[in-house]
Design a protein around this motif. Structure first.
Motif, PDB file in Angstrom:
ATOM      1  N   SER A 414     -31.964  13.867  24.361  1.00  0.00           N
ATOM      2  CA  SER A 414     -32.495  14.327  23.077  1.00  0.00           C
ATOM      3  C   SER A 414     -31.674  13.736  21.947  1.00  0.00           C
ATOM      4  CB  SER A 414     -32.446  15.855  22.990  1.00  0.00           C
ATOM      5  OG  SER A 414     -33.247  16.444  23.993  1.00  0.00           O
ATOM      6  N   GLU A 415     -32.377  13.252  20.920  1.00  0.00           N
ATOM      7  CA  GLU A 415     -31.707  12.692  19.746  1.00  0.00           C
ATOM      8  C   GLU A 415     -32.365  13.250  18.495  1.00  0.00           C
ATOM      9  OE1 GLU A 415     -30.320   8.401  17.828  1.00  0.00           O
ATOM     10  OE2 GLU A 415     -31.926   8.480  19.317  1.00  0.00           O
ATOM     11  N   ALA A 416     -31.551  13.661  17.533  1.00  0.00           N
ATOM     12  CA  ALA A 416     -32.065  14.208  16.280  1.00  0.00           C
ATOM     13  C   ALA A 416     -31.554  13.380  15.110  1.00  0.00           C
ATOM     14  CB  ALA A 416     -31.639  15.655  16.115  1.00  0.00           C
ATOM     15  N   ILE A 417     -32.439  13.186  14.116  1.00  0.00           N
ATOM     16  CA  ILE A 417     -32.065  12.545  12.852  1.00  0.00           C
ATOM     17  C   ILE A 417     -32.308  13.572  11.761  1.00  0.00           C
ATOM     18  CG2 ILE A 417     -32.508  10.662  11.255  1.00  0.00           C
ATOM     19  CD1 ILE A 417     -33.663   9.095  13.626  1.00  0.00           C
ATOM     20  N   VAL A 418     -31.261  13.911  11.016  1.00  0.00           N
ATOM     21  CA  VAL A 418     -31.339  14.946   9.989  1.00  0.00           C
ATOM     22  C   VAL A 418     -30.991  14.347   8.631  1.00  0.00           C
ATOM     23  CG1 VAL A 418     -30.323  17.109   9.152  1.00  0.00           C
ATOM     24  CG2 VAL A 418     -30.805  16.824  11.583  1.00  0.00           C
ATOM     25  N   LYS A 419     -31.821  14.659   7.612  1.00  0.00           N
ATOM     26  CA  LYS A 419     -31.554  14.243   6.239  1.00  0.00           C
ATOM     27  C   LYS A 419     -31.481  15.493   5.372  1.00  0.00           C
ATOM     28  CE  LYS A 419     -33.768  10.703   4.483  1.00  0.00           C
ATOM     29  NZ  LYS A 419     -34.849   9.897   3.826  1.00  0.00           N
ATOM     30  N   VAL A 420     -30.343  15.705   4.726  1.00  0.00           N
ATOM     31  CA  VAL A 420     -30.146  16.876   3.868  1.00  0.00           C
ATOM     32  C   VAL A 420     -29.521  16.447   2.548  1.00  0.00           C
ATOM     33  CG1 VAL A 420     -29.884  18.534   5.759  1.00  0.00           C
ATOM     34  CG2 VAL A 420     -27.872  17.333   4.886  1.00  0.00           C
ATOM     35  N   ARG A 421     -29.656  17.313   1.546  1.00  0.00           N
ATOM     36  CA  ARG A 421     -28.966  17.101   0.267  1.00  0.00           C
ATOM     37  C   ARG A 421     -27.773  18.046   0.213  1.00  0.00           C
ATOM     38  NH1 ARG A 421     -30.670  13.815  -3.398  1.00  0.00           N
ATOM     39  NH2 ARG A 421     -29.569  14.844  -5.123  1.00  0.00           N
ATOM     40  N   VAL A 422     -26.604  17.465  -0.050  1.00  0.00           N
ATOM     41  CA  VAL A 422     -25.366  18.233  -0.125  1.00  0.00           C
ATOM     42  C   VAL A 422     -24.707  17.916  -1.466  1.00  0.00           C
ATOM     43  CG1 VAL A 422     -23.201  18.805   1.020  1.00  0.00           C
ATOM     44  CG2 VAL A 422     -25.108  17.907   2.372  1.00  0.00           C
ATOM     45  N   HIS A 423     -24.655  18.917  -2.355  1.00  0.00           N
ATOM     46  CA  HIS A 423     -24.043  18.741  -3.677  1.00  0.00           C
ATOM     47  C   HIS A 423     -24.620  17.518  -4.403  1.00  0.00           C
ATOM     48  CE1 HIS A 423     -21.355  21.923  -2.619  1.00  0.00           C
ATOM     49  NE2 HIS A 423     -20.811  21.246  -1.628  1.00  0.00           N
ATOM     50  N   GLY A 424     -25.960  17.438  -4.379  1.00  0.00           N
ATOM     51  CA  GLY A 424     -26.639  16.374  -5.109  1.00  0.00           C
ATOM     52  C   GLY A 424     -26.695  15.045  -4.391  1.00  0.00           C
ATOM     53  N   THR A 426     -27.766  12.765  -1.033  1.00  0.00           N
ATOM     54  CA  THR A 426     -28.590  12.736   0.169  1.00  0.00           C
ATOM     55  C   THR A 426     -27.778  12.160   1.322  1.00  0.00           C
ATOM     56  OG1 THR A 426     -30.656  12.499  -1.067  1.00  0.00           O
ATOM     57  CG2 THR A 426     -30.677  11.809   1.242  1.00  0.00           C
ATOM     58  N   VAL A 427     -27.706  12.922   2.403  1.00  0.00           N
ATOM     59  CA  VAL A 427     -26.918  12.514   3.564  1.00  0.00           C
ATOM     60  C   VAL A 427     -27.810  12.594   4.792  1.00  0.00           C
ATOM     61  CG1 VAL A 427     -24.851  12.953   4.941  1.00  0.00           C
ATOM     62  CG2 VAL A 427     -24.871  13.541   2.501  1.00  0.00           C
ATOM     63  N   GLU A 449     -19.796  17.577   7.641  1.00  0.00           N
ATOM     64  CA  GLU A 449     -18.366  17.683   7.954  1.00  0.00           C
ATOM     65  C   GLU A 449     -17.467  16.982   6.928  1.00  0.00           C
ATOM     66  OE1 GLU A 449     -18.274  14.063  11.277  1.00  0.00           O
ATOM     67  OE2 GLU A 449     -17.999  16.147  11.882  1.00  0.00           O
ATOM     68  N   ARG A 450     -17.987  15.971   6.197  1.00  0.00           N
ATOM     69  CA  ARG A 450     -17.152  15.331   5.176  1.00  0.00           C
ATOM     70  C   ARG A 450     -16.855  16.307   4.041  1.00  0.00           C
ATOM     71  NH1 ARG A 450     -18.046  12.328   0.517  1.00  0.00           N
ATOM     72  NH2 ARG A 450     -20.302  12.247   0.836  1.00  0.00           N
ATOM     73  N   HIS A 451     -17.857  17.106   3.667  1.00  0.00           N
ATOM     74  CA  HIS A 451     -17.671  18.086   2.599  1.00  0.00           C
ATOM     75  C   HIS A 451     -17.002  19.357   3.102  1.00  0.00           C
ATOM     76  CE1 HIS A 451     -20.168  15.875  -0.348  1.00  0.00           C
ATOM     77  NE2 HIS A 451     -20.905  15.536   0.698  1.00  0.00           N
ATOM     78  N   TYR A 452     -17.289  19.709   4.353  1.00  0.00           N
ATOM     79  CA  TYR A 452     -16.780  20.971   4.918  1.00  0.00           C
ATOM     80  C   TYR A 452     -16.169  20.706   6.299  1.00  0.00           C
ATOM     81  CZ  TYR A 452     -19.725  23.025   1.290  1.00  0.00           C
ATOM     82  OH  TYR A 452     -20.305  23.345   0.088  1.00  0.00           O
ATOM     83  N   PRO A 453     -14.986  20.136   6.337  1.00  0.00           N
ATOM     84  CA  PRO A 453     -14.380  19.778   7.633  1.00  0.00           C
ATOM     85  C   PRO A 453     -14.127  20.978   8.542  1.00  0.00           C
ATOM     86  CG  PRO A 453     -12.791  19.541   5.828  1.00  0.00           C
ATOM     87  CD  PRO A 453     -14.126  19.736   5.195  1.00  0.00           C
ATOM     88  N   LEU A 516     -20.406  28.792   6.098  1.00  0.00           N
ATOM     89  CA  LEU A 516     -19.857  28.123   4.908  1.00  0.00           C
ATOM     90  C   LEU A 516     -19.777  29.031   3.688  1.00  0.00           C
ATOM     91  CD1 LEU A 516     -21.585  24.626   5.212  1.00  0.00           C
ATOM     92  CD2 LEU A 516     -19.320  25.327   6.002  1.00  0.00           C
ATOM     93  N   LEU A 517     -20.121  30.326   3.860  1.00  0.00           N
ATOM     94  CA  LEU A 517     -19.972  31.258   2.749  1.00  0.00           C
ATOM     95  C   LEU A 517     -18.525  31.233   2.256  1.00  0.00           C
ATOM     96  CD1 LEU A 517     -21.955  34.484   3.746  1.00  0.00           C
ATOM     97  CD2 LEU A 517     -22.445  32.933   1.844  1.00  0.00           C
ATOM     98  N   ASN A 518     -18.361  31.099   0.973  1.00  0.00           N
ATOM     99  CA  ASN A 518     -17.035  31.110   0.338  1.00  0.00           C
ATOM    100  C   ASN A 518     -16.160  29.919   0.731  1.00  0.00           C
ATOM    101  OD1 ASN A 518     -17.674  33.665  -0.802  1.00  0.00           O
ATOM    102  ND2 ASN A 518     -17.098  34.648   1.139  1.00  0.00           N
ATOM    103  N   GLN A 519     -16.755  28.914   1.378  1.00  0.00           N
ATOM    104  CA  GLN A 519     -15.993  27.716   1.709  1.00  0.00           C
ATOM    105  C   GLN A 519     -16.024  26.757   0.513  1.00  0.00           C
ATOM    106  OE1 GLN A 519     -14.361  26.492   4.562  1.00  0.00           O
ATOM    107  NE2 GLN A 519     -14.410  28.562   5.390  1.00  0.00           N
ATOM    108  N   THR A 520     -14.878  26.236   0.136  1.00  0.00           N
ATOM    109  CA  THR A 520     -14.786  25.262  -0.959  1.00  0.00           C
ATOM    110  C   THR A 520     -14.925  23.858  -0.375  1.00  0.00           C
ATOM    111  OG1 THR A 520     -13.251  26.720  -2.125  1.00  0.00           O
ATOM    112  CG2 THR A 520     -13.361  24.413  -2.851  1.00  0.00           C
ATOM    113  N   PRO A 521     -15.799  23.036  -0.956  1.00  0.00           N
ATOM    114  CA  PRO A 521     -15.936  21.668  -0.452  1.00  0.00           C
ATOM    115  C   PRO A 521     -14.605  20.925  -0.439  1.00  0.00           C
ATOM    116  CG  PRO A 521     -17.693  22.166  -2.012  1.00  0.00           C
ATOM    117  CD  PRO A 521     -16.732  23.313  -2.066  1.00  0.00           C
ATOM    118  N   ALA A 522     -14.462  20.012   0.505  1.00  0.00           N
ATOM    119  CA  ALA A 522     -13.187  19.317   0.712  1.00  0.00           C
ATOM    120  C   ALA A 522     -12.748  18.538  -0.518  1.00  0.00           C
ATOM    121  CB  ALA A 522     -13.308  18.386   1.920  1.00  0.00           C
ATOM    122  N   GLU A 523     -13.715  17.921  -1.200  1.00  0.00           N
ATOM    123  CA  GLU A 523     -13.326  17.101  -2.343  1.00  0.00           C
ATOM    124  C   GLU A 523     -12.792  17.957  -3.494  1.00  0.00           C
ATOM    125  OE1 GLU A 523     -17.922  17.207  -2.235  1.00  0.00           O
ATOM    126  OE2 GLU A 523     -16.204  17.199  -0.872  1.00  0.00           O
TER     127      GLU A 523
END
Length: 538
Positions: A414-424, A426-427, A449-453, A516-523
């Motif tokens: 099984s393989e999945a391709i996901v496209k989402v918007r994260v903080h404006g 598109t990833v 994971e880049r924004h929320y490791p 991710l509630l109350n999680q601050t983005p990594a950047e």
């Protein structure tokens, strides 16, 4: 206040349970947790039986434990040999422990049938083995195997075996209900009699074959035992061992024994859940004291009462063992349930305002569609926070695709391709998985994971699908429940759809959102961390 010592055998007896397998790294992690819980002894394994246990004993010194004494397990010497020449006893010395627990036969039937020797030789085996280890400076716990069955069969011989251990210098004598068939009143009477015959401190090692492991342990302590052997979550052979997660609070909170500190007791729930995650064993939601349902309330009358005073339907304050009170929202729930949940979240739940009315109607509508919130409190919290404007959308779905392929003589992929918007931004990412839902989970994580490791610390613990109306066969609506965990806590989410993948995505996405509630983005965390270094005063 009398003191009771806890002897934990999760890493040895617990691993004999079906489905429980721990690596050396797993055992080291659990040992660290057990030490923080405040147990007195950690039985790490049987170094005479396998190389994995030998490695554990060689490495456990790296942990710098503060409370527990690492203990090695073994048996009495072989028949018709010298203890000094017995390889298993010598292995206990080689691994460098300060304490050893060795078992021997206390039931005449076992002596004749299992080890096929004389009653006299068995007594000599016990004496020689304990004497040998004591002469090398070890603390020795003698485990009197099958003691209760042996006592009921031949009490004089059973007592003679533990007297031999005492004569040889044993520091503790643990009476074992090895087959788990003894009843609490029998344990109480036998332990009381033993206390009049030996002066050595007594321990209890109870198995749970009659679901009496905890009850028998308490009965033994009340009759004079001062050590309890058991495992976290009751893991162990057959039906398991006495569950220390119940034994400890029962002794401390109900019987007023001094077992561990109050601060350590407050970590009990997190330790139980941590061990279950490391062991990859699902923890029953209704497990006393530490289960997610242990202090959960569903009926509206019950909830109305606990809003006034929690002791109306709770035998202790859940915070004493690190758990928390939960109120379930379902078709049986009254308005009190939502009031309680809102208070817990700090929401202004006024039945007269538009937000509250809209939320109640939304919940009723969703329940009619097949959603069930009593088993999905994380989804309910997200709904309530969103209704009151307290939910920040950390990501939004743009699309996903799933491909499932099968090649002859090869497993399904099984393989999945996901496209989402994260903080404006598109990833999109692709990932394989063990089934389409696992592939979706892996792909979504890669997007975030880049924004929320810290998302790497959570994982799916359980996945359930229920067909809501089987009359529609393959087109029926399904409800998907997902349980997730981050080693410290667990939460559940729900999705409903005629399409099982869409229902799974709903539950999966809510699970991630809740994590991710109350999680601050990594950047942002990086900027916050670096800002003082970049300030220039003019």
């Amino acid at each position: 206040m009398s003191t009771v010592k806890i002897f934990d055998t999760t890493l040895r007896d617990g691993t004999q349970g079906e489905g429980v397998s721990l690596s050396v790294e797993d055992k080291l992690k659990i040992a660290q947790k057990l030490d923080s819980l405040g147990v007195s002894y950690i039985e790490g394994g049987w170094p005479g039986s396998n190389n994995k246990d030998i490695e554990f004993f060689l490495r456990v010194g790296e942990l710098n434990l503060k409370h527990a004494k690492i203990t090695a397990f073994g048996s009495t010497r072989r028949k018709d040999t010298l203890a000094e020449n017995d390889p298993n006893l010598n292995r206990l010395l080689e691994v460098g422990v300060k304490a050893a627990a060795i078992f021997g036969k206390s039931w005449d039937f076992q002596v004749h049938t299992a080890i096929q020797t004389t009653l006299e030789e068995n007594l000599a085996m016990i004496y020689d083995s304990v004497r040998f280890l004591k002469s090398r400076g070890l603390e020795v716990i003698y485990d009197a195997e099958h003691f209760f069955d042996g006592y009921k069969s031949n009490p004089e011989y059973a007592v003679a075996t533990i007297r031999k251990a005492e004569e040889a210098g044993a520091d503790w004598i643990a009476l074992c209900d090895t087959n788990g068939g003894t009843l609490p009143h029998e344990v109480s009477a036998i332990v009381a009699d033993v206390r009049t015959r030996v002066s050595c401190p007594i321990g209890i090692h109870a198995h749970n074959d009659c679901e009496l492991g905890v009850a028998n342990s308490l009965a033994a302590v009340m009759a004079g035992a001062t050590q309890v052997q058991g495992t976290i979550n009751g893991y162990g052979e057959r039906c398991g061992n006495a569950n220390l997660v119940s034994v400890i609070p029962n002794l401390q909170l109900k019987l007023n024994y001094d077992v561990i500190s109050g601060e350590q007791l407050a970590s009990l729930t997190s330790v139980a859940r941590y061990v279950s995650e490391i062991a990859n064993m699902h923890m029953p939601i209704n497990q006393p004291y530490v289960g997610t349902a242990a202090f959960a309330h569903k009926g509206g009358i019950h909830v109305s009462a606990i809003l006034r005073d929690s002791s109306t339907y709770e035998h202790i304050k859940p915070e004493l063992v690190g758990n928390k009170q939960r109120v379930l929202v379902s078709e049986l729930a009254g308005q009190s349930n939502l009031v309680f949940k809102a208070q817990e979240l700090g929401l202004d739940f006024d039945t007269g305002n538009a937000q509250t009315k809209a939320l109640i109607e939304q919940i009723k509508s969703m329940e009619h569609q097949g959603y069930q919130f009593e088993g999905a409190d994380a989804t309910l919290e997200l709904l309530m926070r969103n209704a009151y404007g307290q939910l920040e959308e950390v990501f939004t779905l743009e699309s996903f695709k799933i491909m499932v392929g099968k090649t002859v003589n090869q497993p399904v992929v099984s393989e999945a391709i996901v496209k989402v918007r994260v903080h404006g931004e598109t990833v999109y990412n692709a990932a394989e998985g063990n089934g389409p839902v696992n592939a979706l989970d892996n792909a979504l994580r890669k997007c975030l994971e880049r924004h929320y490791p810290d998302i790497q610390n959570m994982h799916l613990a359980d996945y359930k699908v229920r067909v809501l109306d089987d009359k529609d066969t393959t087109a029926a609506k399904v409800r998907v429940l997902v349980e997730s965990s981050d080693f410290q806590s667990s939460w559940s989410t729900v999705g409903v759809s005629e399409n099982i993948i869409e229902a799974s995505w709903e539950a999966l996405a809510d699970s991630i959102r809740y994590a991710l509630l109350n999680q601050t983005p990594a950047e942002i965390r990086t900027l916050e961390h670096r800002e003082p270094l970049g300030i220039v005063n003019h």
